[in-house]
Each structure stands twice: as structure tokens, then as C-alpha cells.
Design a protein around this motif. Structure first.
Motif, PDB file in Angstrom:
ATOM      1  N   ALA A   1      10.032  13.587  -5.819  1.00 24.31           N
ATOM      2  CA  ALA A   1      10.886  12.673  -5.068  1.00 24.31           C
ATOM      3  C   ALA A   1      10.848  13.001  -3.582  1.00 24.31           C
ATOM      4  N   ALA A   2      10.702  14.272  -3.241  1.00 24.93           N
ATOM      5  CA  ALA A   2      10.651  14.673  -1.833  1.00 24.93           C
ATOM      6  C   ALA A   2       9.438  14.065  -1.136  1.00 24.93           C
ATOM      7  N   LYS A   3       8.295  14.056  -1.820  1.00 23.92           N
ATOM      8  CA  LYS A   3       7.093  13.450  -1.232  1.00 23.92           C
ATOM      9  C   LYS A   3       7.271  11.945  -1.066  1.00 23.92           C
ATOM     10  N   LYS A   4       7.907  11.312  -2.027  1.00 24.98           N
ATOM     11  CA  LYS A   4       8.140   9.872  -1.938  1.00 24.98           C
ATOM     12  C   LYS A   4       9.082   9.551  -0.778  1.00 24.98           C
ATOM     13  N   ARG A   5      10.145  10.331  -0.631  1.00 22.56           N
ATOM     14  CA  ARG A   5      11.071  10.125   0.483  1.00 22.56           C
ATOM     15  C   ARG A   5      10.365  10.326   1.815  1.00 22.56           C
ATOM     16  N   LYS A   6       9.528  11.362   1.889  1.00 23.59           N
ATOM     17  CA  LYS A   6       8.809  11.642   3.134  1.00 23.59           C
ATOM     18  C   LYS A   6       7.856  10.499   3.467  1.00 23.59           C
ATOM     19  N   ARG A   7       7.155   9.977   2.472  1.00 19.96           N
ATOM     20  CA  ARG A   7       6.225   8.865   2.699  1.00 19.96           C
ATOM     21  C   ARG A   7       6.982   7.624   3.184  1.00 19.96           C
ATOM     22  N   PHE A   8       8.122   7.355   2.571  1.00 21.26           N
ATOM     23  CA  PHE A   8       8.921   6.198   2.957  1.00 21.26           C
ATOM     24  C   PHE A   8       9.468   6.364   4.383  1.00 21.26           C
ATOM     25  N   ARG A   9       9.960   7.551   4.687  1.00 17.28           N
ATOM     26  CA  ARG A   9      10.482   7.823   6.035  1.00 17.28           C
ATOM     27  C   ARG A   9       9.364   7.697   7.075  1.00 17.28           C
ATOM     28  N   THR A  10       8.180   8.189   6.753  1.00 19.55           N
ATOM     29  CA  THR A  10       7.039   8.077   7.656  1.00 19.55           C
ATOM     30  C   THR A  10       6.683   6.615   7.879  1.00 19.55           C
ATOM     31  N   PHE A  11       6.683   5.828   6.812  1.00 21.17           N
ATOM     32  CA  PHE A  11       6.408   4.395   6.929  1.00 21.17           C
ATOM     33  C   PHE A  11       7.390   3.747   7.904  1.00 21.17           C
ATOM     34  N   LEU A  12       8.680   4.003   7.718  1.00 27.38           N
ATOM     35  CA  LEU A  12       9.680   3.393   8.595  1.00 27.38           C
ATOM     36  C   LEU A  12       9.534   3.870  10.031  1.00 27.38           C
ATOM     37  N   ASP A  13       9.291   5.167  10.217  1.00 26.97           N
ATOM     38  CA  ASP A  13       9.177   5.717  11.574  1.00 26.97           C
ATOM     39  C   ASP A  13       7.941   5.214  12.313  1.00 26.97           C
ATOM     40  N   LEU A  14       6.823   5.105  11.617  1.00 27.99           N
ATOM     41  CA  LEU A  14       5.578   4.699  12.275  1.00 27.99           C
ATOM     42  C   LEU A  14       5.436   3.191  12.433  1.00 27.99           C
ATOM     43  N   VAL A  15       5.893   2.460  11.449  1.00 28.51           N
ATOM     44  CA  VAL A  15       5.703   1.006  11.463  1.00 28.51           C
ATOM     45  C   VAL A  15       6.824   0.308  12.217  1.00 28.51           C
ATOM     46  N   TYR A  16       8.041   0.748  12.007  1.00 30.73           N
ATOM     47  CA  TYR A  16       9.191   0.108  12.649  1.00 30.73           C
ATOM     48  C   TYR A  16       9.740   1.006  13.751  1.00 30.73           C
ATOM     49  N   THR A  17       9.052   1.016  14.863  1.00 26.32           N
ATOM     50  CA  THR A  17       9.466   1.865  15.978  1.00 26.32           C
ATOM     51  C   THR A  17      10.769   1.393  16.599  1.00 26.32           C
ATOM     52  N   GLY A  18      11.078   0.110  16.490  1.00 27.21           N
ATOM     53  CA  GLY A  18      12.304  -0.430  17.055  1.00 27.21           C
ATOM     54  C   GLY A  18      13.501  -0.295  16.142  1.00 27.21           C
TER      55      GLY A  18
ATOM     56  N   SER B   1       0.831  -1.213   0.000  1.00 26.07           N
ATOM     57  CA  SER B   1       0.000   0.000   0.000  1.00 26.07           C
ATOM     58  C   SER B   1       0.859   1.255   0.000  1.00 26.07           C
ATOM     59  N   MET B   2       1.967   1.210   0.738  1.00 23.41           N
ATOM     60  CA  MET B   2       2.872   2.352   0.764  1.00 23.41           C
ATOM     61  C   MET B   2       3.435   2.610  -0.636  1.00 23.41           C
ATOM     62  N   PHE B   3       3.823   1.553  -1.328  1.00 23.93           N
ATOM     63  CA  PHE B   3       4.350   1.720  -2.684  1.00 23.93           C
ATOM     64  C   PHE B   3       3.280   2.207  -3.656  1.00 23.93           C
ATOM     65  N   GLU B   4       2.074   1.701  -3.517  1.00 16.06           N
ATOM     66  CA  GLU B   4       0.990   2.160  -4.385  1.00 16.06           C
ATOM     67  C   GLU B   4       0.717   3.645  -4.170  1.00 16.06           C
ATOM     68  N   ALA B   5       0.812   4.108  -2.939  1.00 20.80           N
ATOM     69  CA  ALA B   5       0.639   5.534  -2.653  1.00 20.80           C
ATOM     70  C   ALA B   5       1.804   6.338  -3.213  1.00 20.80           C
ATOM     71  N   MET B   6       3.002   5.780  -3.170  1.00 22.06           N
ATOM     72  CA  MET B   6       4.181   6.480  -3.700  1.00 22.06           C
ATOM     73  C   MET B   6       4.093   6.670  -5.214  1.00 22.06           C
ATOM     74  N   VAL B   7       3.437   5.746  -5.887  1.00 27.70           N
ATOM     75  CA  VAL B   7       3.279   5.867  -7.338  1.00 27.70           C
ATOM     76  C   VAL B   7       2.496   7.131  -7.679  1.00 27.70           C
ATOM     77  N   ARG B   8       1.553   7.481  -6.837  1.00 32.70           N
ATOM     78  CA  ARG B   8       0.737   8.672  -7.081  1.00 32.70           C
ATOM     79  C   ARG B   8       1.462   9.970  -6.728  1.00 32.70           C
ATOM     80  N   ASP B   9       2.495   9.887  -5.878  1.00 31.53           N
ATOM     81  CA  ASP B   9       3.262  11.088  -5.517  1.00 31.53           C
ATOM     82  C   ASP B   9       4.082  11.550  -6.711  1.00 31.53           C
ATOM     83  N   ARG B  10       4.080  12.840  -6.941  1.00 34.01           N
ATOM     84  CA  ARG B  10       4.800  13.387  -8.092  1.00 34.01           C
ATOM     85  C   ARG B  10       6.281  13.628  -7.796  1.00 34.01           C
TER      86      ARG B  10
END
Length: 143
Positions: free
Chosen positions: A24-41, A13-22
Motif C-alpha cells: 500500500a505504501a508503494k501505491k500511495r507513493k505512486r499516486f502522490r507522485t502522479f498528483l505532484d507531477l501532473v497537477y502542479t497547480g 497508466s498510473m492505475f495499471e502500474a499501481m496494480v503491479r505494486d505490492r
């Protein structure tokens, strides 16, 4: 969360959302958010090895090029070898009216066929389960 609880569908789902982002900054932010929220450890190695499989030195190759993978998909889905979908998978490089807009891109051709046949519902696998299955696949010899 850990790899045994994070669903593979969430990564997709994260990748599907990244496809819609125009940008690179938005894609990096989405990926960083995914890692920060999902992988707290901060133990996100299992997700990274799915994201960047060519850099994974621990897992061997699968021995499946596009033609072998196409044949395996046809068998696994129980598609007649003469059906339109089977021919699209096997002849994925060829263009034409019957192959569709994704001709020449195996991943897109396979995704189109799988989505129509399987739907987009997640199978519920976790990232750990996907990695375990890929590890087992890399250990197998032959098809």
C-alpha cells in the motif's frame, strides 16, 4: 498542467502500474507522485471525481447497471447478440469454461472483451473531455 491537457490515458497508466505494486505504501507513493507531477497547480478535482465516482455529489447517476451496460456495449461494438463475446458480457455472472477466469466481475469481463476488440491504444481524450462526456451521460434519460 490542467484538466484540459492531462490525458485520461495517463491516469489509466498510473492505475495499471499501481496494480503491479505490492504494498500500500508503494501505491500511495505512486499516486502522490502522479498528483505532484501532473497537477502542479493543485487543481485535481476532475481527476479525483473519476477516481472516486461514488463520492461525486455534483454528477447524477448514469442509470446503467451491468445488464444495461452490457447491452449498450454489445450495440456500440456492433457484436452479434449470439456471439461468444456478447454472451460473455450478458452472462457475466455465470462461470464455466467459455466465460473465462473473470466470471463474476463485470469490469474485468468487459475490459477483456474491449481490449481484444479495441486494443490498448488511448483515444487521446483528456480528463476534462471524459468528465464532460460523463456529465452529458448523467443528464440523459433512458438508454
Amino acid at each position: 498542467m490542467t484538466d484540459s491537457t492531462v490525458r485520461f490515458g495517463l491516469l489509466c497508466s498510473m492505475f495499471e502500474a499501481m496494480v503491479r505494486d505490492r504494498s500500500a505504501a508503494k501505491k500511495r507513493k505512486r499516486f502522490r507522485t502522479f498528483l505532484d507531477l501532473v497537477y502542479t497547480g493543485r487543481d485535481f478535482f476532475s481527476a479525483i471525481r473519476l477516481i472516486l465516482p461514488s463520492l461525486d455529489r455534483e454528477r447524477g447517476t448514469y442509470g446503467l447497471k451491468e445488464s444495461a451496460l452490457a447491452a449498450a456495449l454489445v450495440d456500440a461494438l456492433g457484436i452479434s447478440k449470439d456471439s461468444e463475446d456478447a454472451l460473455r458480457l450478458i452472462n457475466w455472472r455465470k462461470g464455466g469454461a467459455r466465460t473465462g477466469a473473470n466470471a463474476g466481475n463485470f469490469a474485468l469481463v468487459a475490459a477483456d472483451i474491449l481490449q481484444r476488440r479495441q486494443g490498448s491504444a488511448s483515444g487521446g481524450l483528456t480528463i476534462r473531455e471524459v468528465n464532460d462526456a460523463l456529465d452529458q451521460l448523467s443528464l440523459k434519460e433512458g438508454r
